[in-house]
Write a protein that holds these residues in place. Structure first.
Motif, PDB file in Angstrom:
ATOM      1  N   SER A  46       0.796  -1.232   0.000  1.00  0.00           N
ATOM      2  CA  SER A  46       0.000   0.000   0.000  1.00  0.00           C
ATOM      3  C   SER A  46       0.825   1.278   0.000  1.00  0.00           C
ATOM      4  CB  SER A  46      -0.918   0.015   1.226  1.00  0.00           C
ATOM      5  OG  SER A  46      -0.159   0.140   2.422  1.00  0.00           O
ATOM      6  N   GLN A  47       2.115   1.168   0.364  1.00  0.00           N
ATOM      7  CA  GLN A  47       2.991   2.328   0.551  1.00  0.00           C
ATOM      8  C   GLN A  47       2.463   3.277   1.627  1.00  0.00           C
ATOM      9  OE1 GLN A  47       6.275   2.840  -0.980  1.00  0.00           O
ATOM     10  NE2 GLN A  47       5.729   0.689  -0.894  1.00  0.00           N
ATOM     11  N   ARG A  48       1.688   2.721   2.558  1.00  0.00           N
ATOM     12  CA  ARG A  48       1.229   3.418   3.764  1.00  0.00           C
ATOM     13  C   ARG A  48       1.597   2.548   4.952  1.00  0.00           C
ATOM     14  NH1 ARG A  48      -4.474   6.470   3.001  1.00  0.00           N
ATOM     15  NH2 ARG A  48      -4.196   6.607   5.235  1.00  0.00           N
ATOM     16  N   ALA A  49       2.060   3.173   6.029  1.00  0.00           N
ATOM     17  CA  ALA A  49       2.555   2.428   7.185  1.00  0.00           C
ATOM     18  C   ALA A  49       1.446   1.636   7.876  1.00  0.00           C
ATOM     19  CB  ALA A  49       3.218   3.372   8.177  1.00  0.00           C
ATOM     20  N   VAL A  50       1.720   0.345   8.036  1.00  0.00           N
ATOM     21  CA  VAL A  50       0.846  -0.564   8.780  1.00  0.00           C
ATOM     22  C   VAL A  50       1.722  -1.239   9.819  1.00  0.00           C
ATOM     23  CG1 VAL A  50      -0.695  -2.556   8.676  1.00  0.00           C
ATOM     24  CG2 VAL A  50      -0.575  -0.971   6.719  1.00  0.00           C
ATOM     25  N   TYR A  51       1.322  -1.163  11.071  1.00  0.00           N
ATOM     26  CA  TYR A  51       2.105  -1.726  12.161  1.00  0.00           C
ATOM     27  C   TYR A  51       1.322  -2.838  12.848  1.00  0.00           C
ATOM     28  CZ  TYR A  51       4.731   2.617  11.504  1.00  0.00           C
ATOM     29  OH  TYR A  51       5.460   3.640  10.974  1.00  0.00           O
ATOM     30  N   TRP A  52       1.987  -3.506  13.787  1.00  0.00           N
ATOM     31  CA  TRP A  52       1.319  -4.482  14.642  1.00  0.00           C
ATOM     32  C   TRP A  52       1.193  -3.855  16.024  1.00  0.00           C
ATOM     33  CZ3 TRP A  52      -1.644  -8.536  14.561  1.00  0.00           C
ATOM     34  CH2 TRP A  52      -1.839  -9.249  15.738  1.00  0.00           C
ATOM     35  N   SER A  53      -0.031  -3.744  16.512  1.00  0.00           N
ATOM     36  CA  SER A  53      -0.267  -3.196  17.842  1.00  0.00           C
ATOM     37  C   SER A  53      -0.151  -4.318  18.855  1.00  0.00           C
ATOM     38  CB  SER A  53      -1.660  -2.556  17.918  1.00  0.00           C
ATOM     39  OG  SER A  53      -1.948  -2.208  19.262  1.00  0.00           O
ATOM     40  N   ARG A  56      -3.240  -4.073  21.341  1.00  0.00           N
ATOM     41  CA  ARG A  56      -4.535  -4.486  20.781  1.00  0.00           C
ATOM     42  C   ARG A  56      -4.478  -5.860  20.110  1.00  0.00           C
ATOM     43  NH1 ARG A  56      -5.526   1.136  17.675  1.00  0.00           N
ATOM     44  NH2 ARG A  56      -3.376   1.461  18.248  1.00  0.00           N
ATOM     45  N   GLN A  57      -3.243  -6.351  19.901  1.00  0.00           N
ATOM     46  CA  GLN A  57      -3.032  -7.639  19.238  1.00  0.00           C
ATOM     47  C   GLN A  57      -3.725  -7.704  17.877  1.00  0.00           C
ATOM     48  OE1 GLN A  57      -1.092 -10.611  20.460  1.00  0.00           O
ATOM     49  NE2 GLN A  57      -0.219  -8.697  21.207  1.00  0.00           N
ATOM     50  N   ARG A  58      -3.476  -6.661  17.089  1.00  0.00           N
ATOM     51  CA  ARG A  58      -4.043  -6.606  15.736  1.00  0.00           C
ATOM     52  C   ARG A  58      -3.243  -5.631  14.885  1.00  0.00           C
ATOM     53  NH1 ARG A  58      -6.856  -2.062  14.473  1.00  0.00           N
ATOM     54  NH2 ARG A  58      -7.712  -0.778  16.133  1.00  0.00           N
ATOM     55  N   LEU A  59      -3.473  -5.705  13.576  1.00  0.00           N
ATOM     56  CA  LEU A  59      -2.848  -4.740  12.684  1.00  0.00           C
ATOM     57  C   LEU A  59      -3.352  -3.344  13.015  1.00  0.00           C
ATOM     58  CD1 LEU A  59      -2.994  -6.552   9.223  1.00  0.00           C
ATOM     59  CD2 LEU A  59      -1.042  -6.323  10.763  1.00  0.00           C
ATOM     60  N   TRP A  60      -2.446  -2.385  12.873  1.00  0.00           N
ATOM     61  CA  TRP A  60      -2.762  -0.988  13.166  1.00  0.00           C
ATOM     62  C   TRP A  60      -2.305  -0.172  11.965  1.00  0.00           C
ATOM     63  CZ3 TRP A  60       1.557   1.866  16.025  1.00  0.00           C
ATOM     64  CH2 TRP A  60       1.302   3.236  16.094  1.00  0.00           C
ATOM     65  N   ARG A  61      -3.263   0.318  11.224  1.00  0.00           N
ATOM     66  CA  ARG A  61      -2.963   1.169  10.076  1.00  0.00           C
ATOM     67  C   ARG A  61      -2.800   2.592  10.609  1.00  0.00           C
ATOM     68  NH1 ARG A  61      -5.696  -3.016   8.948  1.00  0.00           N
ATOM     69  NH2 ARG A  61      -5.303  -4.206   7.040  1.00  0.00           N
ATOM     70  N   LYS A  62      -1.568   3.074  10.595  1.00  0.00           N
ATOM     71  CA  LYS A  62      -1.271   4.394  11.164  1.00  0.00           C
ATOM     72  C   LYS A  62      -2.221   5.419  10.564  1.00  0.00           C
ATOM     73  CE  LYS A  62       1.149   7.446  13.448  1.00  0.00           C
ATOM     74  NZ  LYS A  62       0.764   7.707  14.808  1.00  0.00           N
ATOM     75  N   GLY A  63      -2.919   6.124  11.441  1.00  0.00           N
ATOM     76  CA  GLY A  63      -3.854   7.151  11.011  1.00  0.00           C
ATOM     77  C   GLY A  63      -5.286   6.673  10.870  1.00  0.00           C
ATOM     78  N   GLU A  64      -5.561   5.390  11.144  1.00  0.00           N
ATOM     79  CA  GLU A  64      -6.914   4.872  10.961  1.00  0.00           C
ATOM     80  C   GLU A  64      -7.921   5.590  11.864  1.00  0.00           C
ATOM     81  OE1 GLU A  64      -6.736   0.661  11.704  1.00  0.00           O
ATOM     82  OE2 GLU A  64      -6.139   0.925  13.783  1.00  0.00           O
ATOM     83  N   GLU A  65      -7.495   6.056  13.027  1.00  0.00           N
ATOM     84  CA  GLU A  65      -8.383   6.807  13.917  1.00  0.00           C
ATOM     85  C   GLU A  65      -8.122   8.306  13.835  1.00  0.00           C
ATOM     86  OE1 GLU A  65      -8.533   5.357  17.961  1.00  0.00           O
ATOM     87  OE2 GLU A  65      -8.136   3.322  17.265  1.00  0.00           O
ATOM     88  N   SER A  66      -6.846   8.682  13.795  1.00  0.00           N
ATOM     89  CA  SER A  66      -6.476  10.099  13.874  1.00  0.00           C
ATOM     90  C   SER A  66      -6.492  10.804  12.523  1.00  0.00           C
ATOM     91  CB  SER A  66      -5.066  10.224  14.456  1.00  0.00           C
ATOM     92  OG  SER A  66      -4.103   9.695  13.544  1.00  0.00           O
ATOM     93  N   GLY A  67      -6.353  10.041  11.444  1.00  0.00           N
ATOM     94  CA  GLY A  67      -6.218  10.650  10.124  1.00  0.00           C
ATOM     95  C   GLY A  67      -4.784  11.034   9.796  1.00  0.00           C
ATOM     96  N   HIS A  68      -3.872  10.877  10.753  1.00  0.00           N
ATOM     97  CA  HIS A  68      -2.467  11.258  10.566  1.00  0.00           C
ATOM     98  C   HIS A  68      -1.677  10.055  10.052  1.00  0.00           C
ATOM     99  CE1 HIS A  68      -3.655  14.172  13.925  1.00  0.00           C
ATOM    100  NE2 HIS A  68      -3.711  14.810  12.776  1.00  0.00           N
ATOM    101  N   HIS A  69      -1.911   9.718   8.779  1.00  0.00           N
ATOM    102  CA  HIS A  69      -1.264   8.530   8.218  1.00  0.00           C
ATOM    103  C   HIS A  69       0.151   8.834   7.725  1.00  0.00           C
ATOM    104  CE1 HIS A  69      -2.918  10.332   4.511  1.00  0.00           C
ATOM    105  NE2 HIS A  69      -1.948   9.685   3.897  1.00  0.00           N
ATOM    106  N   GLN A  70       0.856   7.774   7.399  1.00  0.00           N
ATOM    107  CA  GLN A  70       2.240   7.887   6.945  1.00  0.00           C
ATOM    108  C   GLN A  70       2.382   7.269   5.563  1.00  0.00           C
ATOM    109  OE1 GLN A  70       4.241   5.813  10.128  1.00  0.00           O
ATOM    110  NE2 GLN A  70       4.307   7.621  11.427  1.00  0.00           N
ATOM    111  N   SER A  71       2.787   8.097   4.595  1.00  0.00           N
ATOM    112  CA  SER A  71       3.117   7.591   3.259  1.00  0.00           C
ATOM    113  C   SER A  71       4.569   7.152   3.272  1.00  0.00           C
ATOM    114  CB  SER A  71       2.943   8.682   2.204  1.00  0.00           C
ATOM    115  OG  SER A  71       1.601   9.099   2.136  1.00  0.00           O
ATOM    116  N   VAL A  72       4.824   5.948   2.817  1.00  0.00           N
ATOM    117  CA  VAL A  72       6.171   5.378   2.862  1.00  0.00           C
ATOM    118  C   VAL A  72       6.932   5.757   1.595  1.00  0.00           C
ATOM    119  CG1 VAL A  72       7.492   3.241   3.007  1.00  0.00           C
ATOM    120  CG2 VAL A  72       5.400   3.501   4.344  1.00  0.00           C
ATOM    121  N   LYS A  73       8.094   6.353   1.790  1.00  0.00           N
ATOM    122  CA  LYS A  73       8.959   6.759   0.684  1.00  0.00           C
ATOM    123  C   LYS A  73      10.044   5.719   0.418  1.00  0.00           C
ATOM    124  CE  LYS A  73       6.942  10.761   0.298  1.00  0.00           C
ATOM    125  NZ  LYS A  73       6.151  11.094  -0.894  1.00  0.00           N
TER     126      LYS A  73
END
Length: 132
Positions: A46-53, A56-73
Motif C-alpha cells: 500500500s505504501q502506507r505504514a501498517v504496524y502491529w499493535s 490491541r493484538q491486531r494490525l494498526w494502520r497508522k492514522g486509521e483513527e487520527s487521520g495522521h497517516h504515513q506515506s512510505v517513501k
C-alpha cells in the motif's frame, strides 16, 4: 507463499520486528513501532505504514483513527536484518498519540545535580480531539 524478500527479515520469537519511522525531509525520528510479516507486506503493497499493535493484538494502520497517516517513501533493513527503517511523509504533522510531531519529545537534561526529563516539543493538537 512468503516472498523471498520477506524471508530475509529476522523477526523475533514473537514474530515481530521494530520499525523506526523517520521523516523523509528532515531525517527526524518520529516514532518506533512494531511490525509482523503481514503488516510489513501490507506496508509494501500500500505504501502506507501498517504496524502491529502489541496492546490491541491486531494490525494498526497508522492514522486509521487520527487521520495522521504515513506515506512510505523508502524501506530499509539494518545489517542484522532485525530492524526496519521507514522513511515516511507524516500527514497532518502528528505522529505521536500525545498530539506531538514526534514521540521523542522528552530530552534528558543533565545540567543540574539530578538529571530530569524536559519536554522539548509542544502539543500540536489535543489528543482528546484526535481520538474519540
Amino acid at each position: 507463499m512468503t516472498s523471498s524478500w520477506l524471508k530475509q527479515v529476522r523477526f523475533d520469537s514473537n514474530g515481530l520486528i521494530p520499525a523506526i519511522a523517520q521523516d523523509h525531509l528532515t531525517g527526524k525520528i518520529l516514532m518506533v513501532a512494531w511490525m509482523n510479516a503481514e503488516s510489513l507486506a501490507q506496508t509494501v503493497a500500500s505504501q502506507r505504514a501498517v504496524y502491529w499493535s502489541r496492546s490491541r493484538q491486531r494490525l494498526w494502520r497508522k492514522g486509521e483513527e487520527s487521520g495522521h497517516h504515513q506515506s512510505v517513501k523508502d524501506i530499509r533493513l539494518d545489517c542484522d536484518a532485525d530492524v526496519i527503517l521507514l522513511t515516511i511523509e507524516q500527514h497532518g504533522d502528528i505522529a505521536c498519540h500525545t498530539g506531538r510531531n514526534s514521540c521523542f519529545y522528552q530530552r534528558l537534561n543533565t545540567d543540574g545535580d539530578t538529571p530530569t526529563w524536559e519536554i522539548t516539543e509542544p502539543v500540536l493538537k489535543d489528543p482528546d480531539s484526535i481520538y474519540s
